[in-house]
Motif scaffolding. Structure first.
Motif, PDB file in Angstrom:
ATOM      1  N   PHE A  73       0.814  -1.208   0.000  1.00 13.68           N
ATOM      2  CA  PHE A  73       0.000   0.000   0.000  1.00 13.68           C
ATOM      3  C   PHE A  73       0.848   1.258   0.000  1.00 13.68           C
ATOM      4  O   PHE A  73       0.428   2.297  -0.492  1.00 13.68           O
ATOM      5  CB  PHE A  73      -0.951   0.018   1.192  1.00 13.68           C
ATOM      6  CG  PHE A  73      -2.140  -0.879   1.018  1.00 13.68           C
ATOM      7  CD1 PHE A  73      -2.778  -0.984  -0.202  1.00 13.68           C
ATOM      8  CD2 PHE A  73      -2.620  -1.615   2.076  1.00 13.68           C
ATOM      9  CE1 PHE A  73      -3.878  -1.810  -0.364  1.00 13.68           C
ATOM     10  CE2 PHE A  73      -3.711  -2.436   1.932  1.00 13.68           C
ATOM     11  CZ  PHE A  73      -4.344  -2.538   0.707  1.00 13.68           C
ATOM     12  N   THR A  74       2.058   1.184   0.556  1.00 14.84           N
ATOM     13  CA  THR A  74       2.924   2.356   0.586  1.00 14.84           C
ATOM     14  C   THR A  74       3.502   2.662  -0.797  1.00 14.84           C
ATOM     15  O   THR A  74       3.493   3.811  -1.242  1.00 14.84           O
ATOM     16  CB  THR A  74       4.078   2.147   1.590  1.00 14.84           C
ATOM     17  OG1 THR A  74       3.511   1.915   2.878  1.00 14.84           O
ATOM     18  CG2 THR A  74       4.977   3.361   1.645  1.00 14.84           C
ATOM     19  N   PHE A  75       3.993   1.648  -1.486  1.00 13.43           N
ATOM     20  CA  PHE A  75       4.739   1.897  -2.716  1.00 13.43           C
ATOM     21  C   PHE A  75       3.949   1.632  -4.004  1.00 13.43           C
ATOM     22  O   PHE A  75       4.317   2.144  -5.059  1.00 13.43           O
ATOM     23  CB  PHE A  75       6.020   1.058  -2.727  1.00 13.43           C
ATOM     24  CG  PHE A  75       6.976   1.478  -1.649  1.00 13.43           C
ATOM     25  CD1 PHE A  75       7.572   2.721  -1.685  1.00 13.43           C
ATOM     26  CD2 PHE A  75       7.250   0.644  -0.576  1.00 13.43           C
ATOM     27  CE1 PHE A  75       8.437   3.124  -0.686  1.00 13.43           C
ATOM     28  CE2 PHE A  75       8.116   1.036   0.416  1.00 13.43           C
ATOM     29  CZ  PHE A  75       8.713   2.282   0.375  1.00 13.43           C
ATOM     30  N   ALA A  76       2.897   0.838  -3.950  1.00 14.18           N
ATOM     31  CA  ALA A  76       2.100   0.553  -5.152  1.00 14.18           C
ATOM     32  C   ALA A  76       0.632   0.710  -4.783  1.00 14.18           C
ATOM     33  O   ALA A  76      -0.144  -0.233  -4.882  1.00 14.18           O
ATOM     34  CB  ALA A  76       2.400  -0.850  -5.659  1.00 14.18           C
ATOM     35  N   ASN A  77       0.255   1.888  -4.375  1.00 16.19           N
ATOM     36  CA  ASN A  77      -1.069   2.143  -3.846  1.00 16.19           C
ATOM     37  C   ASN A  77      -2.131   2.010  -4.942  1.00 16.19           C
ATOM     38  O   ASN A  77      -2.167   2.826  -5.866  1.00 16.19           O
ATOM     39  CB  ASN A  77      -1.121   3.516  -3.221  1.00 16.19           C
ATOM     40  CG  ASN A  77      -2.329   3.732  -2.366  1.00 16.19           C
ATOM     41  OD1 ASN A  77      -3.286   2.978  -2.442  1.00 16.19           O
ATOM     42  ND2 ASN A  77      -2.287   4.747  -1.532  1.00 16.19           N
ATOM     43  N   PRO A  78      -3.000   1.006  -4.864  1.00 16.27           N
ATOM     44  CA  PRO A  78      -4.017   0.859  -5.914  1.00 16.27           C
ATOM     45  C   PRO A  78      -5.138   1.916  -5.800  1.00 16.27           C
ATOM     46  O   PRO A  78      -5.877   2.107  -6.760  1.00 16.27           O
ATOM     47  CB  PRO A  78      -4.571  -0.559  -5.670  1.00 16.27           C
ATOM     48  CG  PRO A  78      -4.327  -0.804  -4.227  1.00 16.27           C
ATOM     49  CD  PRO A  78      -3.069  -0.074  -3.888  1.00 16.27           C
ATOM     50  N   PHE A  79      -5.262   2.547  -4.658  1.00 19.01           N
ATOM     51  CA  PHE A  79      -6.323   3.523  -4.488  1.00 19.01           C
ATOM     52  C   PHE A  79      -6.044   4.825  -5.231  1.00 19.01           C
ATOM     53  O   PHE A  79      -6.968   5.538  -5.616  1.00 19.01           O
ATOM     54  CB  PHE A  79      -6.543   3.809  -3.004  1.00 19.01           C
ATOM     55  CG  PHE A  79      -6.882   2.571  -2.224  1.00 19.01           C
ATOM     56  CD1 PHE A  79      -8.024   1.849  -2.517  1.00 19.01           C
ATOM     57  CD2 PHE A  79      -6.053   2.122  -1.218  1.00 19.01           C
ATOM     58  CE1 PHE A  79      -8.345   0.706  -1.819  1.00 19.01           C
ATOM     59  CE2 PHE A  79      -6.360   0.980  -0.518  1.00 19.01           C
ATOM     60  CZ  PHE A  79      -7.505   0.263  -0.807  1.00 19.01           C
ATOM     61  N   ILE A  80      -4.777   5.143  -5.458  1.00 19.71           N
ATOM     62  CA  ILE A  80      -4.436   6.361  -6.209  1.00 19.71           C
ATOM     63  C   ILE A  80      -4.886   6.226  -7.655  1.00 19.71           C
ATOM     64  O   ILE A  80      -5.375   7.185  -8.259  1.00 19.71           O
ATOM     65  CB  ILE A  80      -2.927   6.660  -6.091  1.00 19.71           C
ATOM     66  CG1 ILE A  80      -2.590   7.041  -4.655  1.00 19.71           C
ATOM     67  CG2 ILE A  80      -2.514   7.756  -7.037  1.00 19.71           C
ATOM     68  CD1 ILE A  80      -1.127   7.289  -4.405  1.00 19.71           C
ATOM     69  N   ALA A  81      -4.744   5.024  -8.214  1.00 20.36           N
ATOM     70  CA  ALA A  81      -5.176   4.812  -9.605  1.00 20.36           C
ATOM     71  C   ALA A  81      -6.691   4.989  -9.716  1.00 20.36           C
ATOM     72  O   ALA A  81      -7.193   5.471 -10.749  1.00 20.36           O
ATOM     73  CB  ALA A  81      -4.769   3.428 -10.065  1.00 20.36           C
ATOM     74  N   GLN A  82      -7.430   4.611  -8.698  1.00 13.95           N
ATOM     75  CA  GLN A  82      -8.888   4.775  -8.717  1.00 13.95           C
ATOM     76  C   GLN A  82      -9.275   6.245  -8.696  1.00 13.95           C
ATOM     77  O   GLN A  82     -10.214   6.660  -9.358  1.00 13.95           O
ATOM     78  CB  GLN A  82      -9.509   4.052  -7.524  1.00 13.95           C
ATOM     79  CG  GLN A  82      -9.359   2.553  -7.559  1.00 13.95           C
ATOM     80  CD  GLN A  82     -10.163   1.926  -8.686  1.00 13.95           C
ATOM     81  OE1 GLN A  82     -11.241   2.397  -9.028  1.00 13.95           O
ATOM     82  NE2 GLN A  82      -9.622   0.872  -9.272  1.00 13.95           N
ATOM     83  N   VAL A  83      -8.555   7.036  -7.902  1.00 19.45           N
ATOM     84  CA  VAL A  83      -8.870   8.466  -7.800  1.00 19.45           C
ATOM     85  C   VAL A  83      -8.425   9.198  -9.059  1.00 19.45           C
ATOM     86  O   VAL A  83      -9.144  10.060  -9.577  1.00 19.45           O
ATOM     87  CB  VAL A  83      -8.199   9.068  -6.533  1.00 19.45           C
ATOM     88  CG1 VAL A  83      -8.379  10.576  -6.497  1.00 19.45           C
ATOM     89  CG2 VAL A  83      -8.775   8.429  -5.295  1.00 19.45           C
ATOM     90  N   ALA A  84      -7.223   8.870  -9.566  1.00 21.99           N
ATOM     91  CA  ALA A  84      -6.678   9.577 -10.722  1.00 21.99           C
ATOM     92  C   ALA A  84      -7.411   9.208 -12.006  1.00 21.99           C
ATOM     93  O   ALA A  84      -7.499  10.003 -12.929  1.00 21.99           O
ATOM     94  CB  ALA A  84      -5.194   9.263 -10.865  1.00 21.99           C
ATOM     95  N   GLY A  85      -7.943   7.981 -12.073  1.00 22.32           N
ATOM     96  CA  GLY A  85      -8.555   7.513 -13.314  1.00 22.32           C
ATOM     97  C   GLY A  85      -9.945   7.884 -13.425  1.00 22.32           C
ATOM     98  O   GLY A  85     -10.718   8.515 -13.881  1.00 22.32           O
TER      99      GLY A  85
END
Length: 85
Positions: A73-85
């Motif tokens: 979660f620190t280095f490959a946060n999948p939640f950032i892709a959800q927000v950015a996409g």
């Protein structure tokens, strides 16, 4: 975006902290029960010690899985892709 990153940091800290706390409590209970059993029947101490070390390794494995998930979660946060996409 900042909210996702900050909440992820808090979740990672809690994940690592609770993993360490759970492992510490588990080791304390395990060591106490081992000493009780060894005091009651000293002739079984070597066999109990072997089993204690096996369980101690499993306790460490559980906390290492928690640390691995926290690092994911620190280095490959999948939640950032959800927000950015």
């Amino acid at each position: 975006m900042e909210l996702v990153v900050s909440m992820t940091a808090i979740a990672v800290a809690m994940l690592i902290g609770f993993a360490a706390l759970g492992t510490a409590i588990g080791f304390a209970i395990l060591g106490g029960k081992f000493l009780e059993a060894s005091a009651r029947q000293p002739e079984l101490a070597p066999m109990l010690q072997t089993k204690m070390f096996i369980v101690a390794g499993l306790l460490d494995a559980v906390s290492m899985i928690g640390v691995g998930i926290a690092l994911f979660f620190t280095f490959a946060n999948p939640f950032i892709a959800q927000v950015a996409g």
